[in-house]
Design an enzyme around this catalytic site. Structure first.
Site, PDB file in Angstrom:
ATOM      1  N   ARG A   1       0.833  -1.210   0.000  1.00 37.54           N
ATOM      2  CA  ARG A   1       0.000   0.000   0.000  1.00 37.54           C
ATOM      3  C   ARG A   1       0.868   1.261   0.000  1.00 37.54           C
ATOM      4  O   ARG A   1       0.437   2.322  -0.442  1.00 37.54           O
ATOM      5  CB  ARG A   1      -0.957  -0.005   1.201  1.00 37.54           C
TER       6      ARG A   1
ATOM      7  N   TYR B   1     -16.443  16.233 -14.868  1.00 36.44           N
ATOM      8  CA  TYR B   1     -16.890  14.839 -14.895  1.00 36.44           C
ATOM      9  C   TYR B   1     -17.854  14.625 -13.724  1.00 36.44           C
ATOM     10  O   TYR B   1     -17.583  15.080 -12.601  1.00 36.44           O
ATOM     11  CB  TYR B   1     -15.653  13.940 -14.799  1.00 36.44           C
TER      12      TYR B   1
ATOM     13  N   ASP C   1      -7.645  18.005 -14.211  1.00 32.10           N
ATOM     14  CA  ASP C   1      -7.906  16.640 -14.682  1.00 32.10           C
ATOM     15  C   ASP C   1      -7.559  16.610 -16.168  1.00 32.10           C
ATOM     16  O   ASP C   1      -8.213  17.268 -16.984  1.00 32.10           O
ATOM     17  CB  ASP C   1      -9.382  16.286 -14.444  1.00 32.10           C
TER      18      ASP C   1
ATOM     19  N   LYS D   1      -8.266   5.487 -19.154  1.00 36.53           N
ATOM     20  CA  LYS D   1      -8.698   5.939 -20.481  1.00 36.53           C
ATOM     21  C   LYS D   1      -7.532   5.874 -21.476  1.00 36.53           C
ATOM     22  O   LYS D   1      -7.008   4.815 -21.706  1.00 36.53           O
ATOM     23  CB  LYS D   1      -9.293   7.345 -20.368  1.00 36.53           C
TER      24      LYS D   1
END
Ligand SMILES: Cc1ncc(COP(=O)(O)O)c(C=O)c1O
Length: 432
Positions: A71, A124, A197, A222
């Protein structure tokens, strides 16, 4: 019987270890590799060993370089984040299990109770929900403005102390392009950090850090990974800020899996080639769509008719694969168009090898009536297209026959559709 493998007491000295112990030791012995591999290996390990307890503590606390626990850091994940940051022109990067994980960490690092965010109205949907819902409950307020109206942005920043100005390089619904140089300048003059973004653009089209952004977030799901088969996100920026983002992630846990990092990195290798092809096909398709009857408007940064064409020519190196267009026949035409397509996938998401066409009024925003759609900046005949890598001639042929279906359906069905379309209780649009 194998009961002897489960002895409770210690074995007599000199006796071989039990089968299970030996199996675990044998299957965790690392191969010695003197020749560097050409691909970054998938370090499918959560735990990393240290010489002694002091070394493990020092690694975990970042006093010395190294790996302690998945992590915190993993070599494959670190390599992927560093590669994206390098292409973004940033000092450092940190990777996440999704784009939303990255956005949550970037904003969560900068924001505290009582802070205010000025964000793009064309954000978004899930980012907007994150700001108003998750952060709203924590006492953080968000003001949404049209980022193409620099006067409105300045007024919003001047209306009260603002911690973050949040924009998207290219945004829904009409391929809105943000002027990062002007927005970064405005943010900094008002004491705010500028966070961008960059998902629709990718670092091949735009590098917001080089234009003044403090942090850049990407959904690597994406264009970066590029094949609709892996979820990932990255935050890039200065080493000092990204260090704070990493600390936030250590406590919140949106870690990227090393196998996903490997796949995303494989996609990154061909980003430029894919983006060149996405751009060439999308530009040609946009020009072709502009000439078709039954289409009111087409938006692609390469078009001279795009409202931010001048900004796009300064901020973007290429036009990219995202375009939008408005069918004259409204909602019914949009539905007929999307149902008639045979090549593009009817699915969510964007940035893949295959073309994806979305008609928000009949899918993600179908519960909204035309007035509610307008409030969300969406017109009834609006289609969004993530142009894939297929052959242009095949796409224009398929879009051509779908336009025939749309023209046949649009005016005839318009009255019926506005009657049967749900008009009450607008629901929250689906998060895609
Ligand atoms: C612009 C933008 N940002 C962020 C995200 C979220 O990315 P992810 O689905 O990888 O969490 C998306 C997803 O569609 C997006 O389109």
């Amino acid at each position: 019987m194998g009961d002897h493998e489960h002895e409770a007491g210690p074995r007599p000295a000199g006796t071989a270890r039990g089968f299970t112990t030996r199996a675990i030791r044998a299957s965790h012995r690392l191969p010695v590799v003197d020749q560097p591999p050409t691909s970054v290996p998938i370090y499918q390990s959560v735990t990393f060993t240290a010489a002694d307890a002091a070394e493990l503590g020092a690694v975990a606390n970042r006093e010395i370089p190294g790996y302690a626990y998945g992590r915190l850091d993993n070599p494959t994940v670190v390599a992927f984040a560093a590669a994206v940051a390098e292409l973004e022109g940033a000092e450092a990067g940190f990777a996440f299990g999704s784009g939303m994980g990255a956005i949550h960490a970037a904003l969560g690092t900068l924001l505290s109770t009582g802070d205010r965010v000025v964000a793009t109205a064309a954000s978004y949907g899930t980012s907007r929900a994150l700001l108003t819902g998750v952060f709203g409950r924590l006492g953080i307020t968000a003001t949404f403005v049209d980022m193409t109206d620099l006067g409105a942005v300045e007024r919003a920043l001047a209306a009260g102390p603002t911690r973050v100005l949040y924009a998207e390089t290219i945004a829904n619904p009409t391929i809105v392009v943000a002027d990062h140089v002007a927005l970064a300048d405005l943010a900094h003059r008002h004491g705010a950090s500028y966070v961008v973004d960059n998902t629709f653009a990718s670092p091949y089209l735009c590098r917001p850090v080089e234009l003044g952004a403090d942090l850049v977030v990407e959904s690597a799901t994406k264009f970066i990974a590029g094949h609709s088969d892996v979820m990932a996100g990255v935050v890039s920026g200065s080493a000092a800020l990204v260090h704070r983002v990493r600390e936030f992630q250590v406590d919140t846990g949106a870690s990227l899996d090393p196998h996903a990092a490997y796949l995303a990195m494989r996609g990154l290798s061909t980003l430029a080639l894919r983006m060149d092809r996405h751009t060439a096909t999308a530009s040609a398709l946009a020009g072709w769509l502009e000439r078709q009857p039954g289409i009111d408007r087409v938006w692609h940064p390469s078009l001279a008719s795009h409202p931010q064409h001048e900004v796009a020519s300064r901020v973007l190196d290429h036009g990219g694969g995202m375009l939008a267009f408005e069918l004259s026949g409204g909602r019914a035409a949009g539905r007929a168009f999307i149902d008639a397509l045979t090549i593009p996938e009817r699915t969510a998401s964007l940035g893949s090898v295959f073309t994806i066409v979305a008609h928000p009024p009949s899918t993600t925003h179908r519960q909204l009536d035309d007035a509610a759609l307008a409030a969300a900046g969406i017109t009834p005949g609006l289609l969004r297209c993530s142009v894939g890598l297929e052959d242009l001639a095949d796409l224009t042929a398929d879009f051509g026959q779908a336009l025939d279906a749309a023209r046949a359906a649009g005016p005839r069905d318009a009255a019926r559709v506005s009657e049967d379309a749900p008009q009450r209780a607008p629901a929250v649009p689906a998060p895609v």
